[in-house]
Motif scaffolding. Structure first.
Motif, PDB file in Angstrom:
ATOM      1  N   LEU A  76       0.809  -1.226   0.000  1.00 49.51           N
ATOM      2  CA  LEU A  76       0.000   0.000   0.000  1.00 49.51           C
ATOM      3  C   LEU A  76       0.844   1.280   0.000  1.00 49.51           C
ATOM      4  O   LEU A  76       0.581   2.186  -0.791  1.00 49.51           O
ATOM      5  N   PRO A  77       1.882   1.403   0.860  1.00 48.25           N
ATOM      6  CA  PRO A  77       2.726   2.612   0.788  1.00 48.25           C
ATOM      7  C   PRO A  77       3.487   2.705  -0.542  1.00 48.25           C
ATOM      8  O   PRO A  77       3.737   3.803  -1.037  1.00 48.25           O
ATOM      9  N   LEU A  78       3.832   1.550  -1.126  1.00 50.25           N
ATOM     10  CA  LEU A  78       4.517   1.569  -2.420  1.00 50.25           C
ATOM     11  C   LEU A  78       3.574   2.062  -3.509  1.00 50.25           C
ATOM     12  O   LEU A  78       3.958   2.873  -4.360  1.00 50.25           O
ATOM     13  N   ASP A  79       2.330   1.573  -3.492  1.00 49.24           N
ATOM     14  CA  ASP A  79       1.344   2.051  -4.456  1.00 49.24           C
ATOM     15  C   ASP A  79       1.164   3.566  -4.334  1.00 49.24           C
ATOM     16  O   ASP A  79       1.092   4.275  -5.336  1.00 49.24           O
ATOM     17  N   LYS A  80       1.130   4.065  -3.111  1.00 50.64           N
ATOM     18  CA  LYS A  80       0.957   5.503  -2.889  1.00 50.64           C
ATOM     19  C   LYS A  80       2.159   6.278  -3.433  1.00 50.64           C
ATOM     20  O   LYS A  80       1.999   7.295  -4.105  1.00 50.64           O
ATOM     21  N   MET A  81       3.374   5.796  -3.142  1.00 51.65           N
ATOM     22  CA  MET A  81       4.580   6.458  -3.627  1.00 51.65           C
ATOM     23  C   MET A  81       4.598   6.505  -5.155  1.00 51.65           C
ATOM     24  O   MET A  81       5.013   7.497  -5.751  1.00 51.65           O
ATOM     25  N   GLU A  82       4.154   5.425  -5.790  1.00 51.28           N
ATOM     26  CA  GLU A  82       4.172   5.318  -7.248  1.00 51.28           C
ATOM     27  C   GLU A  82       2.942   5.968  -7.896  1.00 51.28           C
ATOM     28  O   GLU A  82       2.785   5.908  -9.109  1.00 51.28           O
ATOM     29  N   ASN A  83       2.085   6.579  -7.085  1.00 49.05           N
ATOM     30  CA  ASN A  83       0.852   7.189  -7.596  1.00 49.05           C
ATOM     31  C   ASN A  83       0.042   6.194  -8.419  1.00 49.05           C
ATOM     32  O   ASN A  83      -0.383   6.475  -9.539  1.00 49.05           O
ATOM     33  N   TYR A  84      -0.149   5.020  -7.817  1.00 48.50           N
ATOM     34  CA  TYR A  84      -0.974   3.966  -8.410  1.00 48.50           C
ATOM     35  C   TYR A  84      -2.256   3.867  -7.588  1.00 48.50           C
ATOM     36  O   TYR A  84      -2.218   3.570  -6.401  1.00 48.50           O
ATOM     37  N   TYR A  85      -3.392   4.139  -8.232  1.00 49.96           N
ATOM     38  CA  TYR A  85      -4.673   4.209  -7.533  1.00 49.96           C
ATOM     39  C   TYR A  85      -5.608   3.052  -7.872  1.00 49.96           C
ATOM     40  O   TYR A  85      -6.749   3.047  -7.442  1.00 49.96           O
ATOM     41  N   GLY A  86      -5.110   2.087  -8.612  1.00 49.84           N
ATOM     42  CA  GLY A  86      -5.913   0.943  -9.012  1.00 49.84           C
ATOM     43  C   GLY A  86      -5.791   0.728 -10.509  1.00 49.84           C
ATOM     44  O   GLY A  86      -5.493   1.654 -11.270  1.00 49.84           O
ATOM     45  N   LYS A  87      -6.011  -0.486 -10.912  1.00 53.92           N
ATOM     46  CA  LYS A  87      -5.834  -0.861 -12.315  1.00 53.92           C
ATOM     47  C   LYS A  87      -6.654   0.039 -13.248  1.00 53.92           C
ATOM     48  O   LYS A  87      -7.861   0.176 -13.094  1.00 53.92           O
ATOM     49  N   GLY A  88      -5.924   0.691 -14.175  1.00 52.63           N
ATOM     50  CA  GLY A  88      -6.564   1.519 -15.180  1.00 52.63           C
ATOM     51  C   GLY A  88      -7.073   2.869 -14.715  1.00 52.63           C
ATOM     52  O   GLY A  88      -7.715   3.573 -15.498  1.00 52.63           O
ATOM     53  N   ALA A  89      -6.783   3.272 -13.478  1.00 49.51           N
ATOM     54  CA  ALA A  89      -7.262   4.573 -12.988  1.00 49.51           C
ATOM     55  C   ALA A  89      -6.678   5.696 -13.850  1.00 49.51           C
ATOM     56  O   ALA A  89      -5.504   5.673 -14.209  1.00 49.51           O
TER      57      ALA A  89
END
Length: 151
Positions: A76-89
């Protein structure tokens, strides 16, 4: 909803061991040392942002594979750092995808092992400055480039 199926993570930039985001996001949260790996793609340095972008391509891009101790918590913190909000967002800077990488085999001293891992791939369509403010890295090694620009 974000995927939380545990898989190793391929890193090719600031999350690699001994680089600036490793200590913040991965130190103490991975099992063992990283494994050297490579993936087909094109690597760029985002000049105005100070970190790399991986796009599909035919070059070799070099990095490391880590296994998170507590995947569902630590991703979850990695997704936030990478600005990943979910598949295809439509506001993703990076898209977390399952990819196949070649892993360096210490016994044969070749990249002759294959593994399916997560990797953050850049979404250039969401970056108006990508075409004018990125540097192509033909050697596929962001660590080398970073040390050159960091002095």
């Amino acid at each position: 909803m974000k995927e939380v199926v545990p898989r190793p993570l391929f890193t090719y930039g600031s999350l690699m061991e001994n680089l600036f985001n490793y200590d913040l996001y991965l130190a103490g949260k991975v099992t063992g040392p990283p494994k050297k790996a490579r993936i087909k793609g094109e690597l760029y340095h985002l000049d105005s942002k100070g970190y790399p972008a991986l796009l599909p391509g035919d070059d070799w891009v070099y990095g490391e594979i880590f296994e998170l101790k507590e995947f569902s918590k630590e991703i979850l913190p990695l997704d936030k750092m990478e600005n990943y909000y979910g598949k295809g967002a439509n506001n993703n800077e990076y898209e977390r995808q399952l990819v196949e990488v070649e892993v360096f085999n210490e016994a044969t001293e070749k990249y002759d092992l294959k593994e399916t891992v997560y990797c953050y791939l850049y979404v250039p369509d969401h970056d108006k400055t990508f075409a004018t403010q990125s540097t192509y890295l033909p050697n596929g090694n962001w660590r080398v480039y970073y040390h050159q620009i960091a002095g």
